[in-house]
Scaffold this active site. Structure first.
Site, PDB file in Angstrom:
ATOM      1  N   GLU A 181      -5.157   3.956   5.742  1.00 42.20           N
ATOM      2  CA  GLU A 181      -4.777   3.755   4.347  1.00 42.20           C
ATOM      3  C   GLU A 181      -5.339   4.930   3.526  1.00 42.20           C
ATOM      4  OE1 GLU A 181      -5.731  -0.240   2.510  1.00 42.20           O
ATOM      5  OE2 GLU A 181      -6.830   1.063   1.151  1.00 42.20           O
TER       6      GLU A 181
ATOM      7  N   ARG B  58       0.814  -1.228   0.000  1.00 43.64           N
ATOM      8  CA  ARG B  58       0.000   0.000   0.000  1.00 43.64           C
ATOM      9  C   ARG B  58       0.851   1.283   0.000  1.00 43.64           C
ATOM     10  NH1 ARG B  58      -3.248  -3.572  -0.708  1.00 43.64           N
ATOM     11  NH2 ARG B  58      -5.398  -3.597   0.016  1.00 43.64           N
TER      12      ARG B  58
ATOM     13  N   SER C 131     -11.069  -0.390   2.611  1.00 49.61           N
ATOM     14  CA  SER C 131     -10.301  -0.599   3.849  1.00 49.61           C
ATOM     15  C   SER C 131      -9.853   0.762   4.348  1.00 49.61           C
ATOM     16  CB  SER C 131      -9.037  -1.412   3.587  1.00 49.61           C
ATOM     17  OG  SER C 131      -9.352  -2.707   3.204  1.00 49.61           O
TER      18      SER C 131
HETATM   19  N1  EPU Z   1     -11.519 -10.134   9.937  1.00 51.67           N
HETATM   20  C1  EPU Z   1     -12.138  -9.943  11.150  1.00 51.67           C
HETATM   21  N2  EPU Z   1     -13.314  -9.243  11.166  1.00 51.67           N
HETATM   22  C2  EPU Z   1     -13.880  -8.756  10.050  1.00 51.67           C
HETATM   23  C3  EPU Z   1     -13.259  -8.970   8.805  1.00 51.67           C
HETATM   24  C4  EPU Z   1     -12.061  -9.648   8.770  1.00 51.67           C
HETATM   25  O1  EPU Z   1     -11.668 -10.369  12.179  1.00 51.67           O
HETATM   26  O2  EPU Z   1     -14.940  -8.117  10.175  1.00 51.67           O
HETATM   27  C5  EPU Z   1     -10.216 -10.847   9.925  1.00 51.67           C
HETATM   28  C6  EPU Z   1     -10.355 -12.334   9.682  1.00 51.67           C
HETATM   29  O3  EPU Z   1      -9.376 -12.985  10.447  1.00 51.67           O
HETATM   30  C7  EPU Z   1     -10.010 -12.460   8.212  1.00 51.67           C
HETATM   31  C8  EPU Z   1      -8.939 -11.409   8.065  1.00 51.67           C
HETATM   32  O4  EPU Z   1      -9.388 -10.337   8.907  1.00 51.67           O
HETATM   33  O5  EPU Z   1      -9.546 -13.721   7.890  1.00 51.67           O
HETATM   34  C9  EPU Z   1      -8.732 -10.900   6.669  1.00 51.67           C
HETATM   35  O6  EPU Z   1      -9.928 -10.334   6.153  1.00 51.67           O
HETATM   36  P1  EPU Z   1     -10.096 -10.055   4.583  1.00 51.67           P
HETATM   37  O7  EPU Z   1      -9.817 -11.292   3.823  1.00 51.67           O
HETATM   38  O8  EPU Z   1     -11.405  -9.404   4.335  1.00 51.67           O
HETATM   39  O9  EPU Z   1      -8.920  -9.069   4.245  1.00 51.67           O
HETATM   40  P2  EPU Z   1      -8.357  -7.746   4.956  1.00 51.67           P
HETATM   41  O10 EPU Z   1      -6.985  -8.067   5.440  1.00 51.67           O
HETATM   42  O11 EPU Z   1      -9.301  -7.211   5.962  1.00 51.67           O
HETATM   43  C10 EPU Z   1      -7.174  -6.883   2.797  1.00 51.67           C
HETATM   44  C11 EPU Z   1      -7.117  -5.625   1.998  1.00 51.67           C
HETATM   45  C12 EPU Z   1      -8.385  -5.470   1.160  1.00 51.67           C
HETATM   46  C13 EPU Z   1      -8.473  -6.674   0.229  1.00 51.67           C
HETATM   47  C14 EPU Z   1      -8.517  -7.953   1.099  1.00 51.67           C
HETATM   48  C15 EPU Z   1      -8.511  -9.210   0.253  1.00 51.67           C
HETATM   49  C16 EPU Z   1      -5.767  -4.066   3.289  1.00 51.67           C
HETATM   50  C17 EPU Z   1      -5.763  -2.845   4.148  1.00 51.67           C
HETATM   51  N3  EPU Z   1      -6.970  -4.481   2.885  1.00 51.67           N
HETATM   52  O12 EPU Z   1      -8.259  -6.746   3.713  1.00 51.67           O
HETATM   53  O13 EPU Z   1      -8.242  -4.302   0.367  1.00 51.67           O
HETATM   54  O14 EPU Z   1      -9.615  -6.620  -0.600  1.00 51.67           O
HETATM   55  O15 EPU Z   1      -7.343  -7.996   1.935  1.00 51.67           O
HETATM   56  O16 EPU Z   1      -7.245  -9.447  -0.265  1.00 51.67           O
HETATM   57  O17 EPU Z   1      -4.709  -4.620   3.021  1.00 51.67           O
HETATM   58  C18 EPU Z   1      -8.746  -1.967   0.303  1.00 51.67           C
HETATM   59  O18 EPU Z   1      -7.534  -1.774   0.382  1.00 51.67           O
HETATM   60  O19 EPU Z   1      -9.576  -1.009   0.243  1.00 51.67           O
HETATM   61  C19 EPU Z   1      -9.244  -3.341   0.364  1.00 51.67           C
HETATM   62  C20 EPU Z   1     -10.555  -3.612   0.403  1.00 51.67           C
END
Ligand code: EPU
Length: 332
Positions: free
Chosen positions: A328, A162, A232
């Site tokens: 972010e 990012r 995010s």
């Molecule tokens: N989780 C929670 N609670 C929630 C949602 C998620 O505890 O309400 C935890 C779970 O353990 C889950 C983990 O977070 O397994 C990861 O969640 P998710 O797969 O949704 O991914 P993220 O890490 O929250 C990142 C990116 C997203 C991208 C997704 C999928 C960043 C800041 N965000 O989110 O990017 O779509 O991975 O690869 O790195 C964006 O940047 O706007 C964005 C949406």
């Protein structure tokens, strides 16, 4: 050179906060952009893409530049790959859709990310095990101070999670991006959510992968046209070994994984959820009920309310778990 005065920026940021820009322009060519930069050399400047990763807390007493360079141009092609130059103003997901329908692979995991092609390199957009840096050959930009056109090789962009040279030093306006995409495709699982979605298919096609990503994102992430948000809101924090151990002492089930020898990434969404914020609302601002990493706007036009809520979430998570979340999203 078409310069507008006193333009309301509410339609230009996905949080729909109000702010007035003193000056506003949408240059369609590098030459026009360069002329504007030289004419308005002394004005503070702000570059706007689709407005999905920033919001305003006050008026902007300067020049807002919204690049309007368009077009998808094939530069070269061989049996394995194709190189294309894409104008900064093209919609990112339209470009992904174009690639998938032509059988070009490499960006399908980045389906449905809102925003423009020119914004993609700035924060090195990423999802489901892919980052845009993996397919970028070079980036064309105009330096704001001189009005000069420059080309950045992939290495010169200094991509990180990012982050890039364009985010660290806000000195350049991106005008186009050159991508190299592959003409073949074999699905490899990189992310459990996507694997689960495709479990009934032995050899998913490019189109099936795109459709799976679209289904996952539609389930988890709010549509900004219906519920204003900026995706995010925070980055997933990277911790040292000591910070990771301190966190695990408090939250033994926190997801942590290695991203370097002594660096561990954890989930910002998990920390926000454990701090009790998922689905919580304060006035018109809150955390989305289906994903804790998304701040949503239920109706305020004042960005300061969003910024206050952001700080409250940061402070609470820090007090409870000792981790400082870094936004972010850009706050202006
Ligand atoms: N989780 C929670 N609670 C929630 C949602 C998620 O505890 O309400 C935890 C779970 O353990 C889950 C983990 O977070 O397994 C990861 O969640 P998710 O797969 O949704 O991914 P993220 O890490 O929250 C990142 C990116 C997203 C991208 C997704 C999928 C960043 C800041 N965000 O989110 O990017 O779509 O991975 O690869 O790195 C964006 O940047 O706007 C964005 C949406």
């Amino acid at each position: 050179m078409n310069i507008k005065h006193n333009i309301q920026l509410q339609p230009y940021n996905s949080f729909r906060t109000k702010a007035v820009a003193k000056l506003f322009c949408e240059p369609e060519t590098e030459a026009e952009l360069s002329e504007i930069l030289q004419t308005y050399a002394d004005e503070p400047k702000l570059i706007l893409g689709g407005g999905y990763n920033l919001f305003f807390t006050k008026d902007f007493d300067g020049l807002v530049i919204k690049p309007a360079m368009r077009g998808i141009k094939k530069l070269s092609e061989n049996d394995d790959s194709v190189e294309m130059e894409v104008g900064a103003a093209e919609n990112w997901d339209d470009f992904v859709s174009y690639c998938v329908s032509h059988g070009y692979s490499g960006v399908e995991n980045l389906s449905l990310i809102p925003g423009t092609v020119g914004a993609a390199p700035i924060q090195n957009i990423g999802a489901y095990g892919t980052e845009v840096k993996d397919v970028i050959v070079s980036v064309r930009a105009v330096e704001m101070a001189s009005g000069e056109s420059l080309e950045f090789s992939n290495a010169a962009c200094e991509f990180e999670y990012r982050n890039s040279i364009f985010k660290r030093m806000r000195h350049y306006v991106i005008t186009s991006v050159v991508f190299r995409l592959s003409k073949s495709f074999a699905y490899k699982e990189k992310y459990v959510d996507v694997g689960r979605e495709l479990k009934d298919l032995s050899h998913p096609t490019l189109r099936q992968v795109r459709d799976a990503i679209i289904r996952i994102r539609t389930r988890k992430l709010p549509d900004a046209t219906l519920l204003p948000n900026a995706g995010s809101f925070f980055k997933n924090p990277v911790l040292t070994k000591e910070e990771k151990e301190r966190l695990l002492a408090k939250l033994p089930d926190a997801p942590v994984y290695n991203v370097g020898e002594n660096d561990f990434k954890t989930s910002a969404a998990y920390l926000i959820e454990k701090a009790g914020y998922k689905g919580k609302r304060k006035g018109d601002v809150g955390i989305y009920e289906h994903h804790a990493l998304i701040i949503v706007n239920h109706g305020t036009e004042n960005g300061r309310e969003i910024a206050d809520f952001m700080r409250e979430v940061q402070n609470t998570v820090f007090r409870q778990f000792g981790v400082m979340l870094e936004p972010e999203v850009w706050v202006f």
